[in-house]
Design an enzyme around this catalytic site. Structure first.
Site, PDB file in Angstrom:
ATOM      1  N   LYS A 131       0.815  -0.694  -0.168  1.00 53.51           N
ATOM      2  CA  LYS A 131       0.077  -0.511   0.318  1.00 53.51           C
ATOM      3  C   LYS A 131       1.056   0.877   0.421  1.00 53.51           C
ATOM      4  O   LYS A 131       1.098   2.352  -0.622  1.00 53.51           O
ATOM      5  CB  LYS A 131      -0.389   0.195   1.230  1.00 53.51           C
ATOM      6  CG  LYS A 131      -1.458   1.301   1.389  1.00 53.51           C
ATOM      7  CD  LYS A 131      -2.413   1.416   2.659  1.00 53.51           C
ATOM      8  CE  LYS A 131      -1.974   1.842   3.121  1.00 53.51           C
ATOM      9  NZ  LYS A 131      -0.960   2.987   4.460  1.00 53.51           N
ATOM     10  N   ASN A 132       1.699   1.299   1.029  1.00 57.29           N
ATOM     11  CA  ASN A 132       3.041   2.529   1.060  1.00 57.29           C
ATOM     12  C   ASN A 132       3.332   2.703   0.319  1.00 57.29           C
ATOM     13  O   ASN A 132       4.136   3.615  -0.195  1.00 57.29           O
ATOM     14  CB  ASN A 132       3.336   2.907   2.318  1.00 57.29           C
ATOM     15  CG  ASN A 132       1.982   2.748   4.081  1.00 57.29           C
ATOM     16  OD1 ASN A 132       1.264   3.199   3.208  1.00 57.29           O
ATOM     17  ND2 ASN A 132       3.100   2.304   4.881  1.00 57.29           N
TER      18      ASN A 132
ATOM     19  N   ARG B 137      -4.120  11.066   4.787  1.00 56.20           N
ATOM     20  CA  ARG B 137      -2.218  11.689   5.139  1.00 56.20           C
ATOM     21  C   ARG B 137      -1.515  11.810   3.229  1.00 56.20           C
ATOM     22  O   ARG B 137      -0.969  12.807   3.167  1.00 56.20           O
ATOM     23  CB  ARG B 137      -1.687  11.488   5.888  1.00 56.20           C
ATOM     24  CG  ARG B 137      -0.527  12.076   6.280  1.00 56.20           C
ATOM     25  CD  ARG B 137       0.085  11.407   7.686  1.00 56.20           C
ATOM     26  NE  ARG B 137       1.533  13.050   7.507  1.00 56.20           N
ATOM     27  CZ  ARG B 137       1.870  13.383   7.826  1.00 56.20           C
ATOM     28  NH1 ARG B 137       0.804  14.956   7.830  1.00 56.20           N
ATOM     29  NH2 ARG B 137       2.992  14.207   7.506  1.00 56.20           N
TER      30      ARG B 137
ATOM     31  N   CYS C  87      -4.722  13.089  12.136  1.00 53.11           N
ATOM     32  CA  CYS C  87      -4.912  11.534  12.566  1.00 53.11           C
ATOM     33  C   CYS C  87      -5.027  11.115  13.556  1.00 53.11           C
ATOM     34  O   CYS C  87      -4.196  11.605  15.232  1.00 53.11           O
ATOM     35  CB  CYS C  87      -4.330  10.351  11.113  1.00 53.11           C
ATOM     36  SG  CYS C  87      -3.063  10.059  11.691  1.00 53.11           S
TER      37      CYS C  87
ATOM     38  N   ARG D  85       0.874  14.352  12.680  1.00 60.12           N
ATOM     39  CA  ARG D  85       1.270  14.579  11.479  1.00 60.12           C
ATOM     40  C   ARG D  85       1.601  16.336  11.135  1.00 60.12           C
ATOM     41  O   ARG D  85       0.393  16.375   9.772  1.00 60.12           O
ATOM     42  CB  ARG D  85       0.957  13.252  11.002  1.00 60.12           C
ATOM     43  CG  ARG D  85       0.562  12.089  11.401  1.00 60.12           C
ATOM     44  CD  ARG D  85      -0.027  10.447  11.253  1.00 60.12           C
ATOM     45  NE  ARG D  85       0.708  10.470   9.930  1.00 60.12           N
ATOM     46  CZ  ARG D  85       0.424   8.696   9.265  1.00 60.12           C
ATOM     47  NH1 ARG D  85      -0.807   8.625  10.003  1.00 60.12           N
ATOM     48  NH2 ARG D  85       1.239   8.385   8.800  1.00 60.12           N
TER      49      ARG D  85
ATOM     50  N   ASP E 261       4.528   0.385  11.757  1.00 59.48           N
ATOM     51  CA  ASP E 261       3.494  -0.334  11.601  1.00 59.48           C
ATOM     52  C   ASP E 261       3.066  -1.902  11.669  1.00 59.48           C
ATOM     53  O   ASP E 261       2.093  -2.515  11.269  1.00 59.48           O
ATOM     54  CB  ASP E 261       3.129   0.044   9.667  1.00 59.48           C
ATOM     55  CG  ASP E 261       3.123   1.114   9.929  1.00 59.48           C
ATOM     56  OD1 ASP E 261       2.290   2.050  10.165  1.00 59.48           O
ATOM     57  OD2 ASP E 261       2.848   1.701   8.720  1.00 59.48           O
TER      58      ASP E 261
ATOM     59  N   ILE F 289       7.738   6.897  17.104  1.00 58.58           N
ATOM     60  CA  ILE F 289       7.383   7.524  15.926  1.00 58.58           C
ATOM     61  C   ILE F 289       6.521   8.021  15.774  1.00 58.58           C
ATOM     62  O   ILE F 289       6.356   9.404  15.501  1.00 58.58           O
ATOM     63  CB  ILE F 289       7.169   6.017  14.393  1.00 58.58           C
ATOM     64  CG1 ILE F 289       8.586   5.732  14.183  1.00 58.58           C
ATOM     65  CG2 ILE F 289       6.829   7.388  13.387  1.00 58.58           C
ATOM     66  CD1 ILE F 289       9.627   5.863  13.796  1.00 58.58           C
TER      67      ILE F 289
ATOM     68  N   ARG G  49      -8.460  -0.404   4.441  1.00 56.14           N
ATOM     69  CA  ARG G  49      -7.175   0.595   3.863  1.00 56.14           C
ATOM     70  C   ARG G  49      -5.995  -0.421   3.450  1.00 56.14           C
ATOM     71  O   ARG G  49      -5.150   0.796   2.642  1.00 56.14           O
ATOM     72  CB  ARG G  49      -7.095   1.472   5.465  1.00 56.14           C
ATOM     73  CG  ARG G  49      -8.349   2.657   4.907  1.00 56.14           C
ATOM     74  CD  ARG G  49      -7.512   3.882   6.415  1.00 56.14           C
ATOM     75  NE  ARG G  49      -6.809   4.388   5.816  1.00 56.14           N
ATOM     76  CZ  ARG G  49      -5.630   4.460   6.548  1.00 56.14           C
ATOM     77  NH1 ARG G  49      -6.163   4.533   7.772  1.00 56.14           N
ATOM     78  NH2 ARG G  49      -5.226   4.839   5.859  1.00 56.14           N
TER      79      ARG G  49
HETATM   80  C1  UD1 Z   1       4.570   6.271   6.067  1.00 57.95           C
HETATM   81  C2  UD1 Z   1       3.763   5.481   5.967  1.00 57.95           C
HETATM   82  C3  UD1 Z   1       3.039   5.168   7.787  1.00 57.95           C
HETATM   83  C4  UD1 Z   1       4.415   4.903   8.787  1.00 57.95           C
HETATM   84  C5  UD1 Z   1       5.548   5.865   8.615  1.00 57.95           C
HETATM   85  C6  UD1 Z   1       6.189   5.311   9.469  1.00 57.95           C
HETATM   86  C7  UD1 Z   1       3.125   6.252   3.668  1.00 57.95           C
HETATM   87  C8  UD1 Z   1       1.445   5.959   3.136  1.00 57.95           C
HETATM   88  N1  UD1 Z   1       2.464   5.905   5.335  1.00 57.95           N
HETATM   89  O1  UD1 Z   1       3.632   7.820   6.810  1.00 57.95           O
HETATM   90  O2  UD1 Z   1       2.441   3.890   7.416  1.00 57.95           O
HETATM   91  O3  UD1 Z   1       3.709   4.469   9.705  1.00 57.95           O
HETATM   92  O4  UD1 Z   1       5.329   6.323   7.654  1.00 57.95           O
HETATM   93  O5  UD1 Z   1       7.056   4.656   8.948  1.00 57.95           O
HETATM   94  O6  UD1 Z   1       3.721   5.734   3.341  1.00 57.95           O
HETATM   95  N2  UD1 Z   1       6.812  14.525  10.987  1.00 57.95           N
HETATM   96  C9  UD1 Z   1       6.341  16.071  10.933  1.00 57.95           C
HETATM   97  N3  UD1 Z   1       6.529  16.158  10.387  1.00 57.95           N
HETATM   98  C10 UD1 Z   1       6.605  16.340   8.704  1.00 57.95           C
HETATM   99  C11 UD1 Z   1       6.966  14.776   8.671  1.00 57.95           C
HETATM  100  C12 UD1 Z   1       6.568  14.125   9.285  1.00 57.95           C
HETATM  101  O7  UD1 Z   1       6.795  16.232  12.380  1.00 57.95           O
HETATM  102  O8  UD1 Z   1       6.764  17.362   7.903  1.00 57.95           O
HETATM  103  C13 UD1 Z   1       6.435  13.667  11.946  1.00 57.95           C
HETATM  104  C14 UD1 Z   1       4.965  12.893  11.929  1.00 57.95           C
HETATM  105  O9  UD1 Z   1       4.365  13.504  12.551  1.00 57.95           O
HETATM  106  C15 UD1 Z   1       5.406  11.330  12.785  1.00 57.95           C
HETATM  107  C16 UD1 Z   1       6.965  10.717  11.973  1.00 57.95           C
HETATM  108  O10 UD1 Z   1       7.863  13.004  11.359  1.00 57.95           O
HETATM  109  O11 UD1 Z   1       6.004  11.705  13.666  1.00 57.95           O
HETATM  110  C17 UD1 Z   1       7.122   9.905  10.952  1.00 57.95           C
HETATM  111  O12 UD1 Z   1       6.045  10.601   9.330  1.00 57.95           O
HETATM  112  P1  UD1 Z   1       7.122   9.954   8.530  1.00 57.95           P
HETATM  113  O13 UD1 Z   1       7.899   9.626   8.071  1.00 57.95           O
HETATM  114  O14 UD1 Z   1       6.702  11.006   7.584  1.00 57.95           O
HETATM  115  O15 UD1 Z   1       5.318   8.977   8.133  1.00 57.95           O
HETATM  116  P2  UD1 Z   1       4.574   9.443   6.322  1.00 57.95           P
HETATM  117  O16 UD1 Z   1       4.436   9.758   5.467  1.00 57.95           O
HETATM  118  O17 UD1 Z   1       3.577  10.330   7.309  1.00 57.95           O
END
Ligand code: UD1
Length: 422
Positions: free
Chosen positions: A22-23, A94, A118, A123, A309, A331, A401
């Site tokens: 999915k991701n 997201r 969420c 996030r 995850d 995370i 999902r």
């Molecule tokens: C992706 C995955 C999700 C997984 C996560 C961590 C997808 C669609 N989703 O989510 O399933 O759980 O990686 O492995 O691929 N953060 C900030 N600022 C930002 C971006 C992120 O503070 O601009 C923080 C987030 O709030 C979170 C952490 O960084 O606490 C990790 O987020 P991130 O690695 O960006 O996860 P996603 O890409 O949203």
């Protein structure tokens, strides 16, 4: 609203095919915006999140069709496109924010709704927007939308040091940089297999990318990208989830297409807990070494660490381990919502901040429980499979999902599970 009924008990035996990730697919689909030529993704999973991304890309002017085999997504974005990603679609998922980089790279402008919080945490998107700003974008937040404009109409290369190895920000910046003028370097980039998969696809489209899979990714911008056909990498989170089923219930499961290199830290922890994983020519076989699971400690980390995850599913299994396990979530700030539901099934769990302490009990007992997010939903199903009696998991739309044909796949290995509509 549908629910899932699970009757716990017997061992699970047989094979489970693992779908495309999915991701990975959610990051690969927006890459179609980077080219006027067709992008075809094979091994795409059939999930509601993929439908949401399809809806979003169509709203931007892309053609997206799922072929008759149910696994091939044919996309094309050859005509003029709309650069506004509306809140009504973005709020559902997201990962919709992954259109920001490609839109800005192709058109020099983008308006993308902020996805909002969420259940698992706030996030924010600061790492994405700070990176794009360094690449010459002016970005402001108005009416809940990020309004972004590339100075001079085209992004330019930059050296970007991420404060945290964000998966989504790495994907967004990597896509944006493929069409930027000059070279972009991302330091402290995320190293997840889904990023390597996206880089592989972008290279097939003509992008010049090096270092994906390491902490430093270098992208040399080009003037245009072409089309490509690319198979989506297998879903390591679906794989890890099904690897935990025999750990809980006994029996032996072969996960077809499974690869250990996608889940190294997870496999080390399974070994510590007393679960054997062996490579076969078709994938990975998993079974418990003895009747008992040992308590273990885990800390979630970016890849190659233990994946956040898979934390909820591992917690479910550790509820009946011998001893006390400590799980640290590093995370997301609010990712233990499955704990009170597992407690309703007889688990002993204390949550304090980002740490959950799980004291193993002899057996869980079936109960009505409620899914709060995608991974929490599947953890409750695993718990139900290992529990005494019947467990009814409600709000299962979260499951749709991220888990393709979950009821069929588990029934095929002997689980007593059914979906009911009320
Ligand atoms: C992706 C995955 C999700 C997984 C996560 C961590 C997808 C669609 N989703 O989510 O399933 O759980 O990686 O492995 O691929 N953060 C900030 N600022 C930002 C971006 C992120 O503070 O601009 C923080 C987030 O709030 C979170 C952490 O960084 O606490 C990790 O987020 P991130 O690695 O960006 O996860 P996603 O890409 O949203």
């Amino acid at each position: 609203m549908d629910s899932i009924l699970v009757r716990g008990g017997g061992p699970l035996n047989g094979q489970i095919p693992i779908a495309g990730a999915k991701n990975a697919c959610l990051a690969l689909m927006p890459a179609t915006l980077l080219s006027e030529e067709p992008l075809t993704l094979t091994n795409a999973p059939r999930l509601s999140d993929i439908k949401t991304m399809t809806e979003l890309l169509r709203s931007l002017g892309s053609e997206v069709a799922m072929m008759q085999d149910g696994k091939t997504l044919a996309m094309s974005c050859h005509s003029e496109i709309n650069t506004r990603a509306e809140y009504d679609i973005v709020r559902k998922m997201r990962a919709s924010n992954l259109v920001l980089g490609p839109l800005l790279a192709r058109e020099g402008v983008a308006e993308v709704s902020l996805p909002g919080g969420c259940a698992i945490g706030a996030r924010p998107m600061d790492i994405h927007t700070d990176g794009l700003t360094l690449m010459g974008a002016d970005i402001e937040l108005r009416d809940g939308y990020l309004h972004a404009k590339a100075q001079g109409g085209r992004l330019k290369g930059a050296v970007i040091d991420f404060p945290f190895a964000s998966v989504g920000a790495t994907e967004n910046i990597m896509m944006a940089a493929t069409l930027a003028k000059g070279t972009t370097v991302i330091n402290n980039a995320a190293r997840e297999p889904e990023i390597v998969d996206l880089a592989d696809c972008l290279r097939k489209m003509g992008a010049q990318i090096d270092g994906d899979g390491t902490s430093t990714i270098t992208i040399q911008g080009v003037d245009r990208l072409g089309g490509a056909t690319h198979p989506v990498v297998i879903d390591r989170i679906e794989l890890g989830t099904y690897m935990l089923a025999p750990a809980f219930c006994g029996g032996e499961i072969e996960c077809l297409g499974g690869r250990m290199d996608l889940l190294t830290s997870f496999c080390v922890k399974l070994d510590e807990a007393g679960i054997d994983v062996t490579e076969t020519d078709k994938g990975l076989k998993v079974k418990r070494r003895t009747d008992e699971i040992k308590a273990i400690n885990i800390t979630t980390e970016p890849f190659p660490g233990f994946p956040t995850d898979l934390q909820a599913q591992m917690m479910a299994v550790l509820c009946t381990a011998n001893g006390t396990s400590v799980l640290e979530e590093k995370i997301f700030e609010n990712r233990f919502m499955h704990a009170p539901e597992l407690v309703r099934m007889g688990a002993k769990i204390d949550v304090a901040g980002g740490t959950a302490t799980v004291t193993g009990v002899n057996k869980l007992k079936g109960a009505p429980v409620m899914a709060t997010d995608l991974r929490a939903s599947i953890s409750l199903i695993l718990a139900g499979l290992g529990a005494e009696g019947e467990t009814k998991v409600s709000r299962v739309y979260h499951l749709d999902r991220g888990y393709e044909k979950v009821v069929c796949k588990l029934q095929a290995v002997g689980a007593q599970i059914e979906r009911i509509s009320e």
